[in-house]
Design a protein around this motif. Structure first.
Motif, mmCIF file in Angstrom:
data_model
loop_
_atom_site.group_PDB
_atom_site.id
_atom_site.type_symbol
_atom_site.label_atom_id
_atom_site.label_comp_id
_atom_site.label_asym_id
_atom_site.label_seq_id
_atom_site.Cartn_x
_atom_site.Cartn_y
_atom_site.Cartn_z
ATOM 1 N N LYS A 31 9.494 -11.412 -29.094
ATOM 2 C CA LYS A 31 10.009 -12.748 -29.424
ATOM 3 C C LYS A 31 10.039 -13.638 -28.185
ATOM 4 N N GLY A 32 10.169 -13.022 -27.004
ATOM 5 C CA GLY A 32 10.143 -13.793 -25.764
ATOM 6 C C GLY A 32 8.823 -14.524 -25.573
ATOM 7 N N GLY A 33 7.721 -13.925 -26.078
ATOM 8 C CA GLY A 33 6.431 -14.594 -26.017
ATOM 9 C C GLY A 33 6.389 -15.818 -26.917
ATOM 10 N N ASN A 34 7.005 -15.694 -28.095
ATOM 11 C CA ASN A 34 7.117 -16.827 -29.012
ATOM 12 C C ASN A 34 7.923 -17.949 -28.358
ATOM 13 N N PHE A 35 9.039 -17.588 -27.735
ATOM 14 C CA PHE A 35 9.880 -18.582 -27.050
ATOM 15 C C PHE A 35 9.103 -19.262 -25.918
ATOM 16 N N ALA A 36 8.293 -18.481 -25.197
ATOM 17 C CA ALA A 36 7.533 -19.029 -24.069
ATOM 18 C C ALA A 36 6.550 -20.095 -24.540
ATOM 19 N N VAL A 37 5.807 -19.792 -25.616
ATOM 20 C CA VAL A 37 4.840 -20.760 -26.146
ATOM 21 C C VAL A 37 5.563 -21.992 -26.686
#
Length: 429
Positions: free
Chosen positions: A174-180
């Motif tokens: 989910k951290g990747g989703n937040f980053a994008v």
């Protein structure tokens, strides 16, 4: 094959001045972001990585860390090895936050890594072991903006204004989703400084987000990395191209970054598995049949069932065993009949959709198998015919056809010397 720990052993002495920041370095920082720095580093603090590591292990032992049962339990060990390396020695950690709000269904944590004068990497932590954290993952399917996504944008805007280095943003799961999301919707002045946004097996987005100008504008800067049997990174939608890599594990266990295979300064490439493609098609087709209100009701009931025993983490839920299952079913049966029916119908539709794609896959596989068998038989037949032709050529050239005559139906020049012909026939036979 090596993972990020071996990478630190083999290339930890190579400074960024010789080999610039790369995709493997990104995963290392995303993994370190899973370390619980509560009481070690505050939201207004700055501290060298080496000092953060010393302070952490003055409170926690290696044995304690290793005995934990979460997939990210070894994050502190990655931090320790990185702190001991030349490559990561100069990083300064700052602005650590960790928000878990059950009422808002929010779980968001972030940490900033900076090499003064060189680069800044803002890392968003992925889903932890809290049930509320996992529910926020599911909420991505129907909410226009989750509380975690909103806070991620605010964090990037507030923290990076005080920095001038080249900017990388990333996270795992989910951290990747937040980053994008944060990279797309942050202030223009900050977005212009972004070099790369890394989403490491992170889920995608709702279609309405994909169509925004902000999202489209950031796409050239996004690098999505997923393992070849990904079950998380293929969820929802993402118009960026995935970099598919090899893992030493299988299925959901591939979500663990320490299973990702490294060669040199990059990951080992692979192809997306049939199971991953099947999951993507199943969930996409299922969600396309549910509007946002139905998605929300399904998720609410599902997670109410999971927390029926009072569990707040996956470990607590797993430990509840049969009792937990009983409590969950009791909650479902206590719902109004129409809500029970709606939930079960949506669940059946999910299994039916998955079964349909699985059957289609089996049929396609069977058809390919049959076609392959036919092609194989044809090749064997051609080989046999080719062998026969090759065997006949010497006989014909020698004038020794089956009836003993040459090409013109006449004997060879040596026909009068019968002994020679007999010996010749014997040699041919």
């Amino acid at each position: 094959m090596a993972n990020i720990m071996e990478y630190l052993d083999w290339r930890g002495d190579v400074p960024f001045s010789i080999d610039p920041f790369n995709e493997v370095d990104n995963l290392i920082l995303s993994e370190i972001a899973y370390t619980d720095l509560e009481g070690i580093l505050g939201s207004k603090d700055e501290m060298p990585l080496t000092d953060v590591c010393k302070k952490y292990f003055s409170v926690h032992t290696v044995e304690e860390v290793s005995s934990r049962d979460t997939f990210y339990r070894l994050a502190p060990m990655v931090m320790k090895k990185a702190a001991e390396s030349v490559r990561f020695h100069d990083f300064v950690l700052s602005e650590y936050i960790n928000i878990i709000d059950v009422d808002k269904e929010e779980q968001m944590s972030a940490l900033t890594f900076t090499v003064p004068g060189y680069m800044t990497y803002v890392a968003f932590r992925g889903t932890d072991n809290t049930i509320v954290g996992w529910k926020e993952d599911f909420n991505l399917s129907y909410m226009e903006e989750t509380p975690g996504q909103k806070r991620a944008v605010r964090y990037l805007n507030e923290q990076y204004k005080r920095k001038d280095e080249i900017l990388y943003v990333g996270g795992h799961s989910k951290g990747g989703n937040f980053a994008v999301y944060a990279g797309a919707f942050c202030d223009d002045e900050i977005r212009e400084k972004i070099d790369t946004i890394y989403t490491n097996d992170g889920p995608g987005f709702r279609e309405d987000i994909l169509n925004t100008v902000e999202y489209q504008r950031i796409l050239p800067h996004v690098m999505s990395i997923i393992p070849n049997e990904s079950l998380v990174g293929i969820l929802l939608m993402g118009t960026f191209t995935h970099t598919v890599i090899k893992s030493s594990a299988h299925a959901i266990a591939q979500h663990d970054p320490l299973t990702w295979q490294v060669y040199g300064n990059s990951f080992v490439g692979s192809d997306l598995s049939g199971g991953s493609i099947l999951m993507d098609k199943t969930v996409s087709a299922w969600l396309s049949e549910l509007d946002d209100s139905k998605r929300q009701r399904f998720i609410d009931v599902l997670f109410d069932m999971l927390t029926a025993t009072g569990a707040s983490t996956l470990e607590e839920m797993s430990g509840s065993g049969i009792k937990g299952l009983s409590e969950g079913m009791k909650l479902l049966k206590g719902l109004p009949k129409d809500e029970q029916s709606e939930f079960m119908n949506m669940l059946k539709k999910l299994f039916k959709t998955g079964g349909g794609y699985l059957l289609l896959g089996i049929m396609e596989g069977t058809e390919n198998l049959v076609n392959g068998a036919i092609e194989g038989a044809a090749k064997i037949r051609d080989k046999i015919m080719e062998s026969k032709v090759k065997a006949e050529v010497p006989r014909i050239e020698a004038g020794g056809s089956e009836d003993g005559n040459g090409i013109n139906g006449k004997g060879s020049e040596n026909e009068s010397s019968g002994n020679t012909d007999v010996e010749s026939d014997k040699e041919i036979v």
